[in-house]
Scaffold this motif. Structure first.
Motif, PDB file in Angstrom:
ATOM      1  N   THR A   5       0.844  -1.187   0.000  1.00  5.91           N
ATOM      2  CA  THR A   5       0.000   0.000   0.000  1.00  5.91           C
ATOM      3  C   THR A   5       0.878   1.234   0.000  1.00  5.91           C
ATOM      4  OG1 THR A   5      -1.521  -1.239   1.391  1.00  5.91           O
ATOM      5  CG2 THR A   5      -1.923   1.113   1.145  1.00  5.91           C
ATOM      6  N   PRO A   6       0.886   2.004  -1.066  1.00  4.14           N
ATOM      7  CA  PRO A   6       1.725   3.203  -1.080  1.00  4.14           C
ATOM      8  C   PRO A   6       1.169   4.265  -0.139  1.00  4.14           C
ATOM      9  CG  PRO A   6       0.509   2.981  -3.135  1.00  4.14           C
ATOM     10  CD  PRO A   6       0.160   1.790  -2.298  1.00  4.14           C
ATOM     11  N   GLN A   7       2.058   4.999   0.497  1.00  2.70           N
ATOM     12  CA  GLN A   7       1.632   6.039   1.430  1.00  2.70           C
ATOM     13  C   GLN A   7       0.836   7.123   0.717  1.00  2.70           C
ATOM     14  OE1 GLN A   7       2.032   5.814   4.799  1.00  2.70           O
ATOM     15  NE2 GLN A   7       2.661   3.767   4.195  1.00  2.70           N
ATOM     16  N   GLU A   8       1.090   7.293  -0.590  1.00  7.28           N
ATOM     17  CA  GLU A   8       0.459   8.383  -1.317  1.00  7.28           C
ATOM     18  C   GLU A   8      -1.019   8.128  -1.608  1.00  7.28           C
ATOM     19  OE1 GLU A   8       4.262   7.577  -3.618  1.00  7.28           O
ATOM     20  OE2 GLU A   8       3.247   6.685  -1.913  1.00  7.28           O
ATOM     21  N   PHE A   9      -1.486   6.899  -1.406  1.00  2.00           N
ATOM     22  CA  PHE A   9      -2.894   6.630  -1.655  1.00  2.00           C
ATOM     23  C   PHE A   9      -3.748   7.473  -0.712  1.00  2.00           C
ATOM     24  CE2 PHE A   9      -1.558   3.230  -4.206  1.00  2.00           C
ATOM     25  CZ  PHE A   9      -2.643   2.601  -4.784  1.00  2.00           C
ATOM     26  N   ALA A  22     -17.865  -4.215   6.546  1.00  2.12           N
ATOM     27  CA  ALA A  22     -16.924  -3.949   7.623  1.00  2.12           C
ATOM     28  C   ALA A  22     -16.874  -5.118   8.601  1.00  2.12           C
ATOM     29  CB  ALA A  22     -17.323  -2.673   8.358  1.00  2.12           C
ATOM     30  N   SER A  23     -17.998  -5.828   8.726  1.00  9.61           N
ATOM     31  CA  SER A  23     -18.040  -6.938   9.662  1.00  9.61           C
ATOM     32  C   SER A  23     -17.329  -8.169   9.104  1.00  9.61           C
ATOM     33  CB  SER A  23     -19.497  -7.298   9.972  1.00  9.61           C
ATOM     34  OG  SER A  23     -20.174  -7.632   8.772  1.00  9.61           O
ATOM     35  N   VAL A  24     -17.096  -8.195   7.800  1.00 13.27           N
ATOM     36  CA  VAL A  24     -16.514  -9.385   7.180  1.00 13.27           C
ATOM     37  C   VAL A  24     -14.995  -9.369   7.274  1.00 13.27           C
ATOM     38  CG1 VAL A  24     -16.316 -10.715   5.045  1.00 13.27           C
ATOM     39  CG2 VAL A  24     -18.453  -9.557   5.602  1.00 13.27           C
ATOM     40  N   THR A  25     -14.386  -8.299   6.815  1.00 15.30           N
ATOM     41  CA  THR A  25     -12.932  -8.222   6.828  1.00 15.30           C
ATOM     42  C   THR A  25     -12.520  -6.765   6.665  1.00 15.30           C
ATOM     43  OG1 THR A  25     -10.906  -9.020   5.767  1.00 15.30           O
ATOM     44  CG2 THR A  25     -12.776  -8.603   4.334  1.00 15.30           C
ATOM     45  N   PRO A  26     -11.407  -6.356   7.280  1.00 10.12           N
ATOM     46  CA  PRO A  26     -10.982  -4.961   7.126  1.00 10.12           C
ATOM     47  C   PRO A  26     -10.638  -4.677   5.662  1.00 10.12           C
ATOM     48  CG  PRO A  26      -9.784  -6.065   8.904  1.00 10.12           C
ATOM     49  CD  PRO A  26     -10.512  -7.124   8.140  1.00 10.12           C
ATOM     50  N   MET A  27     -11.110  -3.560   5.146  1.00  8.47           N
ATOM     51  CA  MET A  27     -10.862  -3.196   3.762  1.00  8.47           C
ATOM     52  C   MET A  27     -10.423  -1.744   3.693  1.00  8.47           C
ATOM     53  SD  MET A  27     -11.518  -5.512   1.329  1.00  8.47           S
ATOM     54  CE  MET A  27     -12.013  -7.229   1.433  1.00  8.47           C
ATOM     55  N   LYS A  28      -9.631  -1.430   2.699  1.00  4.55           N
ATOM     56  CA  LYS A  28      -9.229  -0.050   2.451  1.00  4.55           C
ATOM     57  C   LYS A  28      -9.533   0.293   0.996  1.00  4.55           C
ATOM     58  CE  LYS A  28      -7.256   1.837   6.126  1.00  4.55           C
ATOM     59  NZ  LYS A  28      -7.659   3.152   6.659  1.00  4.55           N
ATOM     60  N   ASP A  95      -7.626  -5.806   0.592  1.00  2.86           N
ATOM     61  CA  ASP A  95      -7.877  -6.366   1.917  1.00  2.86           C
ATOM     62  C   ASP A  95      -6.635  -6.227   2.794  1.00  2.86           C
ATOM     63  OD1 ASP A  95      -6.096  -8.383   1.209  1.00  2.86           O
ATOM     64  OD2 ASP A  95      -7.663  -9.854   0.792  1.00  2.86           O
ATOM     65  N   GLU A  96      -6.696  -6.835   3.961  1.00  5.41           N
ATOM     66  CA  GLU A  96      -5.608  -6.660   4.925  1.00  5.41           C
ATOM     67  C   GLU A  96      -4.305  -7.322   4.482  1.00  5.41           C
ATOM     68  OE1 GLU A  96      -7.925 -10.345   6.138  1.00  5.41           O
ATOM     69  OE2 GLU A  96      -8.285  -8.383   5.232  1.00  5.41           O
ATOM     70  N   GLN A  97      -4.374  -8.230   3.521  1.00  7.31           N
ATOM     71  CA  GLN A  97      -3.160  -8.831   2.949  1.00  7.31           C
ATOM     72  C   GLN A  97      -2.691  -8.081   1.706  1.00  7.31           C
ATOM     73  OE1 GLN A  97      -5.558 -11.604   3.919  1.00  7.31           O
ATOM     74  NE2 GLN A  97      -4.384 -11.500   5.822  1.00  7.31           N
ATOM     75  N   PHE A  98      -3.287  -6.913   1.437  1.00  5.48           N
ATOM     76  CA  PHE A  98      -2.975  -6.119   0.253  1.00  5.48           C
ATOM     77  C   PHE A  98      -3.279  -6.883  -1.029  1.00  5.48           C
ATOM     78  CE2 PHE A  98       0.199  -4.503   3.434  1.00  5.48           C
ATOM     79  CZ  PHE A  98      -0.540  -3.377   3.768  1.00  5.48           C
ATOM     80  N   GLN A  99      -4.287  -7.757  -0.964  1.00  4.26           N
ATOM     81  CA  GLN A  99      -4.790  -8.392  -2.173  1.00  4.26           C
ATOM     82  C   GLN A  99      -5.852  -7.473  -2.780  1.00  4.26           C
ATOM     83  OE1 GLN A  99      -3.810 -11.428  -3.508  1.00  4.26           O
ATOM     84  NE2 GLN A  99      -2.202 -11.412  -1.957  1.00  4.26           N
TER      85      GLN A  99
END
Length: 211
Positions: A5-9, A22-28, A95-99
């Motif tokens: 995940t680049p900081q610039e995002f 949100a209840s399923v898995t953390p997402m960005k 997702d939290e694994q950056f997939q």
């Protein structure tokens, strides 16, 4: 495909305020800076592979087939979302694994029959393993917000005409059918044609939603 995940995002939401996800898995989710989309970037490869695997029918079933579609899509995606000469935007959800779990783009362009440039939702793709969690509708809402923030009064998606499910899905979100036409799209080969890609015309439906 995965990437750091680049900081610039620029994140669009800290907690992804959709209760279905949100209840399923953390997402960005974040709009991707154009400089992250260089022609040899991991981001471009990840985006191209997700679109190659899912977006066009029949979906390729082999590594060779996915690679062929990825090769076709990479320059198209780079031109749309890596080119600093345009004002298009690409929203990525990981997702939290950056997939890379899902994505959606907005291309500001002239559509056939229209004089002015308008925002069009494109490359809306959700990984099949993530279907049914509300990601697609959330991405569409963010695309609508992106367009409205730039002064656009409506937003337009195309979809392949025979997909009744997509017709109903967009209708539920307030989109109306404007017209029908054809578009040239990449189609993966099957059987002996596996690993090849043809550019074929498909019937498409253009929809619109006022903002």
């Amino acid at each position: 495909s995965s990437f750091q995940t680049p900081q610039e995002f620029q994140s669009v939401s800290d907690d992804m305020d959709s209760t279905t996800m949100a209840s399923v898995t953390p997402m960005k989710a974040a709009w991707m800076p154009k400089e992250m989309m260089s022609e040899d970037s991991e981001v471009l490869v990840a985006v191209s592979r997700l679109a190659a695997r899912v977006l066009f029918e029949p979906t390729p079933k082999t590594t060779e087939g996915i690679a062929a579609m990825t090769k076709v899509l990479k320059p198209k995606l780079y031109q749309l979302f890596g080119n600093s000469q345009n004002s298009n935007g690409l929203l990525l959800l990981w997702d939290e694994q950056f997939q890379l779990a899902a994505m959606a783009g907005v291309a500001v362009e002239k559509l056939p029959g229209f004089q002015d440039e308008v925002p069009r939702i494109c490359y809306l793709v959700v990984d099949p393993d993530r279907h049914g969690q509300g990601f697609g509708s959330m991405l569409v809402r963010h695309c609508e917000d992106w367009a409205a923030a730039r002064g656009h009064r409506a937003i337009w998606p195309f979809h392949v005409s025979h997909k009744e499910r997509l017709h109903h899905w967009y209708s539920k979100m307030g989109y109306q059918t404007i017209t029908h036409g054809t578009a040239t799209v990449p189609v993966p080969g099957r059987g002996e044609m596996e690993g090849m890609v043809q550019m074929l015309e498909r019937d498409v439906t253009l929809k619109r939603k006022p903002l």
